[in-house]
Scaffold this motif. Sequence first.
Motif, PDB file in Angstrom:
ATOM      1  N   VAL A 298       0.832  -1.202   0.000  1.00  0.00           N
ATOM      2  CA  VAL A 298       0.000   0.000   0.000  1.00  0.00           C
ATOM      3  C   VAL A 298       0.868   1.253   0.000  1.00  0.00           C
ATOM      4  O   VAL A 298       0.557   2.257  -0.654  1.00  0.00           O
ATOM      5  CB  VAL A 298      -0.956  -0.004   1.212  1.00  0.00           C
ATOM      6  CG1 VAL A 298      -1.662   1.343   1.347  1.00  0.00           C
ATOM      7  CG2 VAL A 298      -1.972  -1.130   1.075  1.00  0.00           C
ATOM      8  N   ARG A 299       1.997   1.187   0.718  1.00  0.00           N
ATOM      9  CA  ARG A 299       2.917   2.324   0.736  1.00  0.00           C
ATOM     10  C   ARG A 299       3.417   2.640  -0.679  1.00  0.00           C
ATOM     11  O   ARG A 299       3.531   3.814  -1.072  1.00  0.00           O
ATOM     12  CB  ARG A 299       4.098   1.990   1.647  1.00  0.00           C
ATOM     13  CG  ARG A 299       5.119   3.083   1.847  1.00  0.00           C
ATOM     14  CD  ARG A 299       4.549   4.207   2.676  1.00  0.00           C
ATOM     15  NE  ARG A 299       4.235   5.385   1.875  1.00  0.00           N
ATOM     16  CZ  ARG A 299       3.592   6.433   2.314  1.00  0.00           C
ATOM     17  NH1 ARG A 299       3.156   6.482   3.558  1.00  0.00           N
ATOM     18  NH2 ARG A 299       3.340   7.461   1.528  1.00  0.00           N
ATOM     19  N   LYS A 300       3.665   1.603  -1.447  1.00  0.00           N
ATOM     20  CA  LYS A 300       4.097   1.793  -2.836  1.00  0.00           C
ATOM     21  C   LYS A 300       2.983   2.435  -3.664  1.00  0.00           C
ATOM     22  O   LYS A 300       3.244   3.275  -4.532  1.00  0.00           O
ATOM     23  CB  LYS A 300       4.506   0.459  -3.450  1.00  0.00           C
ATOM     24  CG  LYS A 300       5.764  -0.147  -2.839  1.00  0.00           C
ATOM     25  CD  LYS A 300       6.084  -1.500  -3.455  1.00  0.00           C
ATOM     26  CE  LYS A 300       7.323  -2.117  -2.822  1.00  0.00           C
ATOM     27  NZ  LYS A 300       7.615  -3.468  -3.382  1.00  0.00           N
ATOM     28  N   TRP A 301       1.742   2.034  -3.391  1.00  0.00           N
ATOM     29  CA  TRP A 301       0.627   2.633  -4.113  1.00  0.00           C
ATOM     30  C   TRP A 301       0.529   4.130  -3.801  1.00  0.00           C
ATOM     31  O   TRP A 301       0.305   4.941  -4.700  1.00  0.00           O
ATOM     32  CB  TRP A 301      -0.685   1.955  -3.726  1.00  0.00           C
ATOM     33  CG  TRP A 301      -0.772   0.504  -4.103  1.00  0.00           C
ATOM     34  CD1 TRP A 301       0.036  -0.172  -4.982  1.00  0.00           C
ATOM     35  CD2 TRP A 301      -1.715  -0.453  -3.619  1.00  0.00           C
ATOM     36  NE1 TRP A 301      -0.352  -1.491  -5.076  1.00  0.00           N
ATOM     37  CE2 TRP A 301      -1.427  -1.698  -4.248  1.00  0.00           C
ATOM     38  CE3 TRP A 301      -2.781  -0.393  -2.720  1.00  0.00           C
ATOM     39  CZ2 TRP A 301      -2.172  -2.852  -4.005  1.00  0.00           C
ATOM     40  CZ3 TRP A 301      -3.518  -1.543  -2.472  1.00  0.00           C
ATOM     41  CH2 TRP A 301      -3.217  -2.750  -3.109  1.00  0.00           C
ATOM     42  N   VAL A 302       0.692   4.462  -2.535  1.00  0.00           N
ATOM     43  CA  VAL A 302       0.622   5.868  -2.127  1.00  0.00           C
ATOM     44  C   VAL A 302       1.736   6.665  -2.791  1.00  0.00           C
ATOM     45  O   VAL A 302       1.524   7.790  -3.266  1.00  0.00           O
ATOM     46  CB  VAL A 302       0.710   5.991  -0.597  1.00  0.00           C
ATOM     47  CG1 VAL A 302       0.826   7.457  -0.180  1.00  0.00           C
ATOM     48  CG2 VAL A 302      -0.503   5.337   0.069  1.00  0.00           C
ATOM     49  N   ASP A 303       2.920   6.099  -2.851  1.00  0.00           N
ATOM     50  CA  ASP A 303       4.063   6.802  -3.445  1.00  0.00           C
ATOM     51  C   ASP A 303       3.853   7.093  -4.929  1.00  0.00           C
ATOM     52  O   ASP A 303       4.431   8.041  -5.470  1.00  0.00           O
ATOM     53  CB  ASP A 303       5.349   5.980  -3.265  1.00  0.00           C
ATOM     54  CG  ASP A 303       5.796   5.928  -1.818  1.00  0.00           C
ATOM     55  OD1 ASP A 303       5.367   6.789  -1.031  1.00  0.00           O
ATOM     56  OD2 ASP A 303       6.583   5.007  -1.468  1.00  0.00           O
ATOM     57  N   LYS A 304       3.017   6.308  -5.587  1.00  0.00           N
ATOM     58  CA  LYS A 304       2.821   6.456  -7.028  1.00  0.00           C
ATOM     59  C   LYS A 304       1.843   7.574  -7.397  1.00  0.00           C
ATOM     60  O   LYS A 304       1.864   8.066  -8.525  1.00  0.00           O
ATOM     61  CB  LYS A 304       2.314   5.125  -7.622  1.00  0.00           C
ATOM     62  CG  LYS A 304       3.385   4.065  -7.716  1.00  0.00           C
ATOM     63  CD  LYS A 304       2.788   2.691  -7.908  1.00  0.00           C
ATOM     64  CE  LYS A 304       1.881   2.585  -9.101  1.00  0.00           C
ATOM     65  NZ  LYS A 304       1.374   1.198  -9.288  1.00  0.00           N
ATOM     66  N   VAL A 305       0.968   7.958  -6.474  1.00  0.00           N
ATOM     67  CA  VAL A 305      -0.061   8.948  -6.821  1.00  0.00           C
ATOM     68  C   VAL A 305       0.531  10.346  -6.825  1.00  0.00           C
ATOM     69  O   VAL A 305       1.552  10.609  -6.164  1.00  0.00           O
ATOM     70  CB  VAL A 305      -1.252   8.877  -5.842  1.00  0.00           C
ATOM     71  CG1 VAL A 305      -1.835   7.483  -5.799  1.00  0.00           C
ATOM     72  CG2 VAL A 305      -0.838   9.338  -4.453  1.00  0.00           C
ATOM     73  N   PRO A 306      -0.065  11.292  -7.549  1.00  0.00           N
ATOM     74  CA  PRO A 306       0.413  12.683  -7.554  1.00  0.00           C
ATOM     75  C   PRO A 306       0.419  13.266  -6.147  1.00  0.00           C
ATOM     76  O   PRO A 306      -0.374  12.860  -5.284  1.00  0.00           O
ATOM     77  CB  PRO A 306      -0.609  13.393  -8.448  1.00  0.00           C
ATOM     78  CG  PRO A 306      -1.175  12.313  -9.332  1.00  0.00           C
ATOM     79  CD  PRO A 306      -1.197  11.082  -8.472  1.00  0.00           C
ATOM     80  N   ASP A 307       1.306  14.217  -5.916  1.00  0.00           N
ATOM     81  CA  ASP A 307       1.472  14.789  -4.577  1.00  0.00           C
ATOM     82  C   ASP A 307       0.172  15.359  -4.020  1.00  0.00           C
ATOM     83  O   ASP A 307      -0.084  15.263  -2.806  1.00  0.00           O
ATOM     84  CB  ASP A 307       2.543  15.882  -4.612  1.00  0.00           C
ATOM     85  CG  ASP A 307       3.938  15.303  -4.801  1.00  0.00           C
ATOM     86  OD1 ASP A 307       4.106  14.079  -4.570  1.00  0.00           O
ATOM     87  OD2 ASP A 307       4.855  16.052  -5.202  1.00  0.00           O
ATOM     88  N   ASP A 308      -0.652  15.974  -4.869  1.00  0.00           N
ATOM     89  CA  ASP A 308      -1.881  16.592  -4.367  1.00  0.00           C
ATOM     90  C   ASP A 308      -2.929  15.557  -3.944  1.00  0.00           C
ATOM     91  O   ASP A 308      -3.883  15.880  -3.241  1.00  0.00           O
ATOM     92  CB  ASP A 308      -2.473  17.537  -5.411  1.00  0.00           C
ATOM     93  CG  ASP A 308      -2.831  16.814  -6.712  1.00  0.00           C
ATOM     94  OD1 ASP A 308      -2.191  15.791  -7.014  1.00  0.00           O
ATOM     95  OD2 ASP A 308      -3.748  17.282  -7.411  1.00  0.00           O
ATOM     96  N   GLU A 309      -2.737  14.295  -4.339  1.00  0.00           N
ATOM     97  CA  GLU A 309      -3.679  13.238  -3.957  1.00  0.00           C
ATOM     98  C   GLU A 309      -3.189  12.429  -2.757  1.00  0.00           C
ATOM     99  O   GLU A 309      -3.952  11.663  -2.170  1.00  0.00           O
ATOM    100  CB  GLU A 309      -3.917  12.283  -5.137  1.00  0.00           C
ATOM    101  CG  GLU A 309      -4.553  12.956  -6.350  1.00  0.00           C
ATOM    102  CD  GLU A 309      -4.733  11.995  -7.498  1.00  0.00           C
ATOM    103  OE1 GLU A 309      -4.679  10.766  -7.257  1.00  0.00           O
ATOM    104  OE2 GLU A 309      -4.929  12.444  -8.640  1.00  0.00           O
TER     105      GLU A 309
END
Length: 331
Positions: A298-309
């Motif tokens: 899940v941490r990897k998923w979070v790292d992939k999204v744009p900063d504003d998301e």
Amino acid sequence: MSRQHGLLTMLVAVAIVGTGVAVVKVVHSYRPIDATTARPQELVRWIATRDFAAEPLEFRLAFVNRMETIPLETLCANEVRWQVSEQVQQRLRDNVDALQRTWMADRSAHYARCGRNDRKDYLRAQLDSVKQWSQWETALDCVSSETKPSVDLFTRINRWIDEADPAASEEMIAAVYHGFVLWLATEDVSDQPLELRRAAVNRIERELERGLELFELPLELSGAEEETLRANGILLTEVWFGDRADEYATLDEEQRQAFVDDQLRKIAEWEIIQYLANTDTNDPSQQIVAIAHVSNLVRKWVDKVPDDEKPGLERFCRDIQARLAEHLKLF
């Protein structure tokens, strides 16, 4: 608009009126047609003018079988583009829906009679037909520019299943589920648009609510197919998680706890943590390892999204982890 799209639109017009008129009007007098011998242009004319829902099942089946034998490019003979009226477009949409519904019921019934050794080959042929139907829909302009045929098909399949009689419905459910598994085991979902991946997630949720167990496969898959299925499963779980985070962000504080608890219920009932960690054991020590593995994922998923998301997704993750710790008392 693609060349084939424009060409087929032109052919609809020419086939109906046989002249250079730009806007087509529906014809209400018909002459008999033999779907097994009719020319491709005649088939197109009938799709644009006839009410297929009122036709006998035998006729629709013959039409479906013939359509599957005609390559799309066979109908593309010129580069002239014609405008087709909205009335004809609606008739096209209704008739394609009627034909696809007939195709789905017939192929599902046939699949129910297939021996176990014949299932995969039969399903592969039907997956090829799905691609062909999507091409036909696009070329005949049967879907809006905002909706992909393959995405819209997921919605219509659900409707056909819901509207079918109980026996036919059960056959459709099995055929669709097995075909869907084979598709996920042989295609790279990462190449598909997000809207199609979301439609696939909705399809999986529907099956999970019916009692699908992620560790039980309905088909015998090769090692490579199982790897592809698993990779796609992880990718679609990422889509599901992101969409739930977006939904969470729209709720007020009083609603969020109940929403998170509902997602944890699904995660537990569907054994999503075990699936993502590739373990089906209920051993507490393995469960801790599985949760740690999923947390890293899940941490990897979070790292992939744009900063504003990121803030919204991180807040959802924190609430999920906090409630999970309370439920399992592992942290």
